[in-house]
Motif scaffolding. Structure first.
Motif, PDB file in Angstrom:
ATOM      1  N   MET A  16       0.831  -1.207   0.000  1.00 14.08           N
ATOM      2  CA  MET A  16       0.000   0.000   0.000  1.00 14.08           C
ATOM      3  C   MET A  16       0.864   1.255   0.000  1.00 14.08           C
TER       4      MET A  16
ATOM      5  N   ASP B  81       0.224   5.039   1.221  1.00 12.79           N
ATOM      6  CA  ASP B  81      -0.689   5.936   1.935  1.00 12.79           C
ATOM      7  C   ASP B  81      -0.440   7.355   1.439  1.00 12.79           C
ATOM      8  N   SER B  82      -1.336   7.831   0.592  1.00 11.99           N
ATOM      9  CA  SER B  82      -1.136   9.148  -0.025  1.00 11.99           C
ATOM     10  C   SER B  82      -1.629  10.297   0.835  1.00 11.99           C
TER      11      SER B  82
ATOM     12  N   THR C 264     -10.558   7.982   3.088  1.00 13.11           N
ATOM     13  CA  THR C 264      -9.459   7.046   2.903  1.00 13.11           C
ATOM     14  C   THR C 264      -8.653   7.439   1.668  1.00 13.11           C
ATOM     15  N   PRO C 265      -7.375   7.012   1.585  1.00 10.26           N
ATOM     16  CA  PRO C 265      -6.581   7.357   0.392  1.00 10.26           C
ATOM     17  C   PRO C 265      -7.244   6.925  -0.912  1.00 10.26           C
ATOM     18  N   GLN C 266      -7.780   5.698  -0.964  1.00  6.43           N
ATOM     19  CA  GLN C 266      -8.426   5.243  -2.180  1.00  6.43           C
ATOM     20  C   GLN C 266      -9.722   5.990  -2.436  1.00  6.43           C
ATOM     21  N   GLY C 267     -10.466   6.249  -1.354  1.00  5.49           N
ATOM     22  CA  GLY C 267     -11.702   7.008  -1.504  1.00  5.49           C
ATOM     23  C   GLY C 267     -11.442   8.415  -2.003  1.00  5.49           C
TER      24      GLY C 267
ATOM     25  N   ARG D  27      -8.887   9.367  -3.809  1.00  5.65           N
ATOM     26  CA  ARG D  27      -8.480   9.268  -5.214  1.00  5.65           C
ATOM     27  C   ARG D  27      -9.705   9.102  -6.118  1.00  5.65           C
ATOM     28  N   THR D  28     -10.653   8.257  -5.685  1.00 12.67           N
ATOM     29  CA  THR D  28     -11.863   8.062  -6.479  1.00 12.67           C
ATOM     30  C   THR D  28     -12.677   9.349  -6.553  1.00 12.67           C
TER      31      THR D  28
ATOM     32  N   GLN E  15     -11.021  11.559  -9.037  1.00 18.02           N
ATOM     33  CA  GLN E  15     -11.234  11.058 -10.394  1.00 18.02           C
ATOM     34  C   GLN E  15     -12.643  11.369 -10.892  1.00 18.02           C
TER      35      GLN E  15
ATOM     36  N   VAL F  36      -3.647  14.080  -4.070  1.00 19.51           N
ATOM     37  CA  VAL F  36      -3.536  12.963  -5.010  1.00 19.51           C
ATOM     38  C   VAL F  36      -2.418  13.219  -6.017  1.00 19.51           C
TER      39      VAL F  36
ATOM     40  N   ASP G  33       1.115  11.122  -6.732  1.00 17.46           N
ATOM     41  CA  ASP G  33       1.504  10.628  -8.058  1.00 17.46           C
ATOM     42  C   ASP G  33       2.884  11.151  -8.455  1.00 17.46           C
TER      43      ASP G  33
END
Length: 864
Positions: A474, A476-477, A677-680, A682-683, A686, A703, A707
């Motif tokens: 993972m 963690d951004s 959350t980091p993935q949340g 990012r979504t 996006q 984000v 990157d």
């Protein structure tokens, strides 16, 4: 030819020991003087990335267009009741505005006169109608309070409730909340613990909570970017002002400080916390490892002198080539010591080995130069290449660190071969009484030879397992996860994140005009992770004609009541007693018509006690009951004069947060809790950027920063591996030898990945810097074993090289291991990953390489 040159350098240093050491000391002094006058440190985070990056340009444009939102100290005020929070925020803003030495701008975004007057229009029509009906029902009660805003008037109003119940024409159900509030305020005052009554809650009910519990004061402080905490002086000035605020001193209000400036300052302070103790502890342990490695202070002192000279020359280079260190490059010193000490230890331990073999210091020095000089050169060049690979990347923070640390490796090599022999000669270490290598480890060499296939299979299986679990590594951004969660700014920010009204993970989009903002807002509201969208159009309420009609009807009825006709005489304690007695006379008869235990009975008990209370207690009760009454009556009167709102009628100072002078309009997109959350996150980004490609703001920046950093390290790793491979091929002149050096390097990287996944230990903005160290340390260790094998060494673990590698690893691990004990999560995670990578590198060097070399046909012995 290269070996001959290195031998000549070492021999020259040995033969001219005193002048060489003298020149070295003078160079170190000059470097220190030059750096003190030409090397600065900037804590400005804007300097960490190239300005040419699209997201940096977007952020810079947003900062230029809306400068009021950048470099903020945010005072977050909450209190027992809303009025105390508002009062405290107002007092704080006034005091901060008067301090021009520390604060550039001060404003309260939630206390704008526009909102105070037009606030009712932003309620849904149904809620507004209910509130107006409730207020009209309370007209007689309000009339008494307007005429006499004191305990005397309040008790007279309470008597009306008793009279209404007695006559059978009053329903107290709508008044239960206020009655309980009156009782609690009087009971607190009678027990000697007066607490002001919240008239905002009494008059507005649940609607008073719509704006949330917090009030904000936004401050742009003067900052000193040459200091460790640029906003430290302003923050301390703010804390001093806060401590003197009346409601804060009484404990009724709380003011906490957060914002970009406070978070950055606490970050620097948190990193520095315990750094001195950690450094001293590391030095003690490093000295211990050096003693165990070389056995005499006559070698320890030359090693430390060599390290200090190399460090000072690296500082000189940094001052000349960079000039100003950033928040990342400032850590080059730890990296230099952690890796450069390996060169000095390797040279010194091998010198001891040859000293035992020859018995002659001069011959031992020449033999050390001949055998070890090229090894250290290749290790230095390969390590430097690992660092310099970051220079072309867009992550300036690490690019500058790579430049300085890469140059430092060259300095370390020069000092190891050019200065260390002279220092050793001057300090005259004694001869060796026995072999320098590990006698116990020599017994392990045959075991590894016998078990080499099993060992290689085991490492192969571990490598396959690492590749299999690699997708689970993972990153963690979220930069907040690398900060100390126990600081005031972070605790406060976490509270705000958990509140949908104050979540800072927002996205900003700049549109051509207000109409475009409205059209974009309509599109964004339908996205799955968007909680709400705010623009200038959000401040033009819907259903205005109906709402204005409701407000106007209420104002027609209430305006005469709310308009005071002269001021009432100041109340006295005796008048309060008389008012309490009169109110009780009206309430007592009503109690028989109410259910047992009705809150009005509690009011009756309070009034009885009031009649017998001392004067000071009565006056305190009067203050608690009516302290905020006039203010709330004024707010109600103003709110009932609401007027139609259009885009053109919104005050310019309010609209400036949303519309630029050229007409462009800002749209703010707030995320749902799932985007935390980091993935949340990012979504969320996006989704929004798919609709609005030019989106910016904190969420986009987080984000994009992740990157950029990951891309920088990916590119640098590619450049480093290519550069290291070319260096190894060029100097080793053997594809096999180059592959033998790179194979354990790849294996140690896979083992580090495997351990990080199993713990788990996510990569983040802080610990990802450990990756180039893995390259540098791994290459150094591997080169020594492979070149010794090429020279005919058949028992690597019993050799002096293994001793040097082990104590070099212990020294490096001590330098980095202290980081793992830091209270700062980012620093601690970096220390943990460094220790893991170092342990995996050591395992690959001391177990995998001997097993791999034992599986190969012994090479023809290189006697050079």
């Amino acid at each position: 030819m290269l070996i001959r040159l290195l031998v000549q350098v070492v021999d020259f240093s040995r033969r001219h020991a005193l002048p060489v050491v003298g020149v070295g000391v003078l160079l170190a002094v000059f470097a220190g003087w030059f750096a003190s006058n030409h090397l600065g440190v900037s804590t400005d985070t804007d300097l960490l990335f190239k300005d040419s990056l699209p997201w940096r340009q977007q952020a810079a444009e947003m900062n230029r267009d809306f400068p009021q939102f950048r470099d903020l100290l945010v005072a977050v005020v909450d209190a027992r009741i809303p009025e105390e929070a508002d009062e405290t925020a107002a007092q704080l803003a006034a005091a901060l505005s008067a301090d021009k030495a520390h604060f550039l701008t001060v404003r309260r975004p939630d206390a704008n006169p526009f909102l105070e007057k037009e606030g009712l229009l932003f309620l849904p029509l149904k809620q507004l109608s209910g509130l107006m009906d409730q207020t009209i029902d309370a007209q007689p009660f309000l009339g008494q309070l307007v005429a006499d805003p004191s305990a005397r008037g309040l008790f007279a109003a309470l008597s009306l409730l008793g009279m209404g119940v007695t006559h059978g024409d009053a329903d107290l159900t709508p008044y239960l909340g206020p009655i309980k509030g009156f009782h609690q305020a009087m009971a607190d005052a009678l027990t000697g613990h007066p607490k002001p009554l919240s008239w905002e809650k009494l008059l507005g009910g649940d609607l008073s909570e719509l704006a949330g519990p917090y009030h904000f004061v936004l401050v742009q402080p003067h900052q000193d970017f040459g200091a460790l905490e640029p906003g430290g002086a302003a923050t301390q000035a703010m804390r001093d002002i806060i401590a003197a605020l009346p409601d804060v001193k009484s404990g009724d209000a709380r003011v906490r400080i957060t914002g970009q400036v406070a978070l950055a300052d606490e970050e620097f302070a948190s990193v520095a916390q315990g750094a001195v103790k950690g450094l001293l502890g590391s030095l003690v342990l490093i000295t211990l490892w050096l003693f165990l490695a070389v056995h005499t202070w006559r070698l320890i002192v030359p090693i430390l002198m060599t390290l200090m000279l190399g460090l000072m020359l690296t500082v000189l280079f940094a001052a000349a080539a960079v000039g100003t260190l950033n928040l990342v490059s400032v850590g080059f010193g730890v990296l230099f010591v952690g890796i450069a000490v390996d060169f000095a230890i390797q040279f010194s331990v091998r010198y001891r080995e040859f000293r035992f073999e020859t018995g002659d210091p001069a011959a031992a020095m020449i033999a050390t130069a001949r055998r070890v000089g090229v090894q250290i050169l290749i290790a230095a060049l390969a390590t430097a290449a690992g660092f310099l690979a970051f220079v072309p990347t867009a992550f300036i923070g690490v690019a500058e660190l790579g430049l300085i640390a890469g140059a430092g490796m060259i300095m370390a090599f020069i000092c190891t071969l050019g200065f260390l022999p002279a220092a050793i000669t001057l300090f005259r270490p004694p001869g060796e009484a026995g072999e320098v290598g590990f006698a116990f480890a020599a017994r392990i060499d045959p075991v590894i030879v016998r078990r080499r296939k099993q060992i290689l299979i085991a490492f192969g299986l571990l490598a396959v397992a690492a590749v299999a679990v690699s997708p689970r590594l993972m990153f963690d951004s979220d930069p907040l996860d690398t900060k100390n969660p126990n600081t005031e700014a972070m605790r406060t920010l976490r509270d705000l994140i958990n509140n949908p009204l104050t979540n800072p993970y927002t996205i900003d989009v700049l549109t051509p005009n207000a109409q475009a903002a409205k059209e974009l807002s309509d599109k964004l509201k339908s996205l799955s992770l968007v909680a709400d969208v705010i623009s200038i159009n959000s401040f033009v309420p819907d259903d205005q004609p109906q709402k204005l009609a409701v407000i106007a009807d209420a104002n027609t009825i209430l305006a005469p009541t709310l308009t005071p006709h002269g001021s009432s005489a100041p109340v006295t304690a005796e008048q309060i007693r008389m008012a309490a007695k009169a109110a009780l006379a009206q309430i007592d008869p009503a109690l028989a018509k109410l259910p047992k235990g009705h809150p009005l009975a509690l009011i009756a008990d309070d009034l009885r006690q009031m009649q017998a209370a001392p004067d000071d207690m009565l006056m305190t009760a009067n203050s608690a009951l009516t302290r905020f009454l006039p203010m709330q009556l004024g707010h109600l009167q103003l709110a009932l004069t609401a007027e139609p709102i259009t885009l053109s009628s919104i005050p310019p100072d309010f609209a400036r947060d949303w519309v630029l002078p050229d007409g462009r309009a800002r749209v703010q997109v707030n995320p749902k809790p799932e985007a935390q959350t980091p993935q949340g996150l990012r979504t969320f980004v996006q989704e929004v950027t798919a609709v609005a490609p030019n989106a910016g703001g904190s969420a986009v920046t987080i984000v994009a920063t992740a990157d950029t950093i990951v891309g920088a390290f990916r590119d640098a790793a590619t450049y480093a591996v290519i550069a290291i491979a070319l260096i190894l091929l060029g100097l080793l002149r053997s594809v096999m030898d180059a592959a033998l050096v790179l194979a354990p390097l790849l294996l140690s990287a896979l083992l580090t990945l495997l351990v990080a996944v199993l713990l788990p230990l996510p990569l983040n903005f802080a610990n990802i810097i450990a990756l180039p160290l893995l390259l540098g340390v791994g290459v150094s260790f591997n080169i020594y074993f492979v070149m010794n094998w090429r020279a005919g060494q058949q028992r690597p673990l019993g050799s002096a090289t293994a001793r040097a590698i082990l104590f070099s690893a212990l020294t490096t691990g001590t330098a980095f291991g202290s980081l793992a004990l830091s209270a700062h999560p980012g620093t601690a995670s970096m220390g943990k990953l460094l220790l893991i990578s170092l342990g995996c590198t050591l395992l690959a060097s001391l177990v995998f390489i001997p097993a791999l070399l034992a599986s190969l046909r012994p090479p023809p012995i290189d006697r050079t």
